[in-house]
Design a protein around this motif. Structure first.
Motif, mmCIF file in Angstrom:
data_model
loop_
_atom_site.group_PDB
_atom_site.id
_atom_site.type_symbol
_atom_site.label_atom_id
_atom_site.label_comp_id
_atom_site.label_asym_id
_atom_site.label_seq_id
_atom_site.Cartn_x
_atom_site.Cartn_y
_atom_site.Cartn_z
ATOM 1 N N MET A 1 9.096 -13.500 7.416
ATOM 2 C CA MET A 1 8.293 -12.280 7.374
ATOM 3 C C MET A 1 8.020 -11.903 5.920
ATOM 4 N N PRO A 2 6.774 -12.086 5.456
ATOM 5 C CA PRO A 2 6.553 -11.707 4.061
ATOM 6 C C PRO A 2 6.676 -10.193 3.912
ATOM 7 N N GLU A 3 7.474 -9.772 3.001
ATOM 8 C CA GLU A 3 7.546 -8.356 2.669
ATOM 9 C C GLU A 3 7.155 -8.192 1.209
ATOM 10 N N TRP A 4 7.312 -6.977 0.710
ATOM 11 C CA TRP A 4 6.787 -6.654 -0.611
ATOM 12 C C TRP A 4 7.242 -7.641 -1.706
ATOM 13 N N PRO A 5 8.541 -7.963 -1.797
ATOM 14 C CA PRO A 5 8.957 -8.867 -2.883
ATOM 15 C C PRO A 5 8.321 -10.254 -2.774
ATOM 16 N N ASP A 6 8.164 -10.753 -1.527
ATOM 17 C CA ASP A 6 7.529 -12.056 -1.334
ATOM 18 C C ASP A 6 6.087 -12.008 -1.830
ATOM 19 N N LEU A 7 5.375 -10.956 -1.438
ATOM 20 C CA LEU A 7 3.963 -10.876 -1.805
ATOM 21 C C LEU A 7 3.788 -10.658 -3.309
ATOM 22 N N ALA A 8 4.722 -9.941 -3.930
ATOM 23 C CA ALA A 8 4.634 -9.738 -5.388
ATOM 24 C C ALA A 8 4.737 -11.079 -6.110
ATOM 25 N N ALA A 135 4.664 0.177 -2.802
ATOM 26 C CA ALA A 135 6.127 0.291 -2.804
ATOM 27 C C ALA A 135 6.749 0.090 -4.183
ATOM 28 N N SER A 136 5.994 -0.413 -5.139
ATOM 29 C CA SER A 136 6.511 -0.483 -6.518
ATOM 30 C C SER A 136 6.762 0.922 -7.068
ATOM 31 N N LEU A 137 6.123 1.933 -6.457
ATOM 32 C CA LEU A 137 6.215 3.342 -6.863
ATOM 33 C C LEU A 137 5.740 3.579 -8.296
ATOM 34 N N GLU A 138 4.914 2.667 -8.795
ATOM 35 C CA GLU A 138 4.329 2.892 -10.120
ATOM 36 C C GLU A 138 3.453 4.130 -10.066
ATOM 37 N N GLY A 139 3.641 5.032 -10.998
ATOM 38 C CA GLY A 139 2.840 6.250 -11.026
ATOM 39 C C GLY A 139 3.323 7.329 -10.068
ATOM 40 N N VAL A 140 4.385 7.053 -9.320
ATOM 41 C CA VAL A 140 4.947 8.067 -8.414
ATOM 42 C C VAL A 140 6.265 8.553 -9.007
ATOM 43 N N THR A 141 6.371 9.851 -9.266
ATOM 44 C CA THR A 141 7.621 10.376 -9.810
ATOM 45 C C THR A 141 8.621 10.622 -8.682
ATOM 46 N N ALA A 142 9.887 10.747 -9.059
ATOM 47 C CA ALA A 142 10.925 11.054 -8.066
ATOM 48 C C ALA A 142 10.628 12.396 -7.399
ATOM 49 N N GLN A 143 10.043 13.329 -8.161
ATOM 50 C CA GLN A 143 9.729 14.653 -7.603
ATOM 51 C C GLN A 143 8.637 14.552 -6.540
ATOM 52 N N THR A 164 1.524 4.988 5.232
ATOM 53 C CA THR A 164 0.799 6.099 4.624
ATOM 54 C C THR A 164 1.704 6.870 3.652
ATOM 55 N N PHE A 165 3.010 6.661 3.742
ATOM 56 C CA PHE A 165 3.956 7.269 2.785
ATOM 57 C C PHE A 165 4.193 6.330 1.606
ATOM 58 N N ILE A 166 4.658 5.110 1.893
ATOM 59 C CA ILE A 166 4.760 4.055 0.875
ATOM 60 C C ILE A 166 4.278 2.772 1.539
ATOM 61 N N ALA A 167 3.447 2.030 0.839
ATOM 62 C CA ALA A 167 2.868 0.827 1.433
ATOM 63 C C ALA A 167 3.663 -0.404 1.047
ATOM 64 N N GLY A 168 4.184 -1.111 2.058
ATOM 65 C CA GLY A 168 4.753 -2.422 1.778
ATOM 66 C C GLY A 168 6.191 -2.636 2.218
ATOM 67 N N ILE A 169 6.863 -1.609 2.747
ATOM 68 C CA ILE A 169 8.258 -1.798 3.158
ATOM 69 C C ILE A 169 8.306 -2.131 4.647
ATOM 70 N N GLY A 170 8.967 -3.229 4.991
ATOM 71 C CA GLY A 170 9.129 -3.639 6.385
ATOM 72 C C GLY A 170 10.568 -3.435 6.829
ATOM 73 N N ASN A 171 10.878 -3.936 8.020
ATOM 74 C CA ASN A 171 12.195 -3.706 8.620
ATOM 75 C C ASN A 171 13.351 -4.196 7.761
ATOM 76 N N ALA A 172 13.201 -5.377 7.166
ATOM 77 C CA ALA A 172 14.317 -5.953 6.421
ATOM 78 C C ALA A 172 14.656 -5.100 5.190
ATOM 79 N N LEU A 208 13.819 -3.522 -4.355
ATOM 80 C CA LEU A 208 12.632 -4.382 -4.375
ATOM 81 C C LEU A 208 12.583 -5.217 -5.650
ATOM 82 N N ALA A 209 12.951 -4.615 -6.782
ATOM 83 C CA ALA A 209 12.920 -5.367 -8.043
ATOM 84 C C ALA A 209 13.946 -6.500 -8.029
#
Ligand SMILES: [Zn+2]
Length: 281
Positions: A1-8, A135-143, A164-172, A208-209
Motif C-alpha cells: 500500500m503506497p503511503e506518503w513516505p513511499d510516494l515521497a 502530510a509533510s505539514l509544510e507551511g502548517v503551524t502547530a497552532q 480534507t484535514f491532512i492529505a496522505g496518511i493511510g491506515n498504517a 513520516l520523515a
C-alpha cells in the motif's frame, strides 16, 4: 500500500530518472485504470511530449508534460510504479534513451487520470479539490493544526485519515503516528490537550520523515515494490510494544482495523477500556 513516505521517495526517483526526457511511446496494456477524457489512444496525448516535473500531494503523484497536460496517479491500495518493464503492467510510458515507467496494479484499484492542457486537476480528478494540506505539514503551524483539528467532531485516528484535514496518511501510518504520540485511536479530537496537539503535530512530521529515510534506503533502484519493515505497531498485533513490551492489540474501528499498545496509548477517560482478548470494544 503506497503511503506518503513511499510516494515521497518515488517522486524523487521519477524526478531524477525521467524529468527532461521525451516520451517515445505510451500504451494502455490493461483497461480499467486509465481515465482519458479525450478521444483516441493514450499514445496520441503523450507521445512526443517531454516530462517537465513530478509532484506529490497527499496520495496523488502528478507527472506534468511540457504542453500543460498532466497525468495524475492515485495508486490507492494496490498500485505500484516501476522504472523497469513488468509483465503485468497496466500502463507503460517509454522514453527516449530506453528509460521506462510502468504502472502496475493487479487489483486495478488505483486510477491514472489524464488532465488535458488548460484543465485544472481540481475539476477533473475526484477528491483533488478538497485536499487539505499535504502530510509533510509544510507551511502548517502547530497552532493551525490544533485549531483545525479541535473543530472536528471525530476520533483522532479518523481525523488523521481524513484527506480534507491532512492529505496522505493511510491506515498504517495513522497507527504509527498515534503510537509515537501515545494517543489512543478512539480519543475524540476535541478532547486533546494543548500538549497532546503539540505532540501529535510533531509525531506526524517525525514518523513520516523517519519512514521516508527507511524507504529511501530500502527501495530498489527500479522501484516496483513496497517497503514496510520499519513499522513499530502496524501489523504487529500480539508482539511486544518496542517501548514498553506490553502486547500490541488489534481492534476493529468500523470497517477498519487499528493496531496499538494498550499501555502506551491508554484512554484516560476510561470510556474505551481495552477489552479482554477476543472481545469487541
Ligand atoms: Zn507500549
Amino acid at each position: 500500500m503506497p503511503e506518503w513516505p513511499d510516494l515521497a521517495v518515488v517522486r524523487r526517483r521519477l524526478q531524477a530518472a525521467l524529468v527532461g526526457r521525451r516520451i517515445a511511446h505510451a500504451s494502455e496494456l490493461q483497461p480499467l485504470v486509465l481515465r482519458l477524457p479525450v478521444m483516441g489512444p493514450l499514445e496520441r496525448v503523450a507521445a512526443g511530449r517531454t516530462l517537465s516535473a513530478v509532484e506529490h500531494r497527499g496520495k496523488f503523484l502528478t507527472l506534468a508534460l511540457d504542453d500543460g497536460g498532466q497525468f495524475v496517479i492515485n495508486p490507492m491500495l494496490t498500485g505500484v510504479l516501476a522504472l523497469t518493464r513488468r509483465r503485468d503492467a497496466c500502463i507503460r510510458i517509454e522514453f527516449d534513451g530506453s528509460a521506462n515507467l510502468d504502472y502496475v496494479d493487479p487489483k486495478r484499484m488505483g486510477k491514472v487520470y489524464y488532465v488535458p492542457p488548460g484543465v485544472a486537476r481540481e475539476t477533473s480528478v475526484p477528491g483533488y479539490a478538497n485536499l487539505g494540506p499535504d502530510a509533510s505539514l509544510e507551511g502548517v503551524t502547530a497552532q493551525d493544526f490544533a485549531a483545525k483539528g479541535r473543530a472536528r467532531r471525530c476520533e483522532v485516528r479518523n481525523l488523521l485519515l481524513d484527506p480534507t484535514f491532512i492529505a496522505g496518511i493511510g491506515n498504517a501510518y495513522a497507527d504509527e503516528i498515534l503510537w509515537a504520540a501515545r494517543l489512543h485511536p478512539k480519543r475524540p479530537a476535541k478532547g486533546l490537550s494543548a500538549q497532546e496537539w503539540n505532540t501529535l503535530y510533531a509525531a506526524v512530521r517525525d514518523v513520516l520523515a523517519e519512514a521516508e529515510l527507511h524507504v529511501e534506503r530500502d527501495l530498489p533502484p527500479g522501484l516496483g515494490t513496497k517497503i514496510r519493515d520499519h513499522v513499530q505497531v502496524r501489523g504487529r498485533a500480539g508482539q511486544p510494544c518496542p517501548r514498553c513490551a506490553a502486547l500490541i492489540v488489534r481492534r476493529h474501528l468500523g470497517y477498519m482495523e487499528t493496531d496499538f499498545c494498550p499501555r502506551c496509548q491508554p484512554d484516560p477517560s476510561g470510556l474505551f477500556p481495552v477489552p479482554e482478548p477476543g472481545r469487541g470494544w
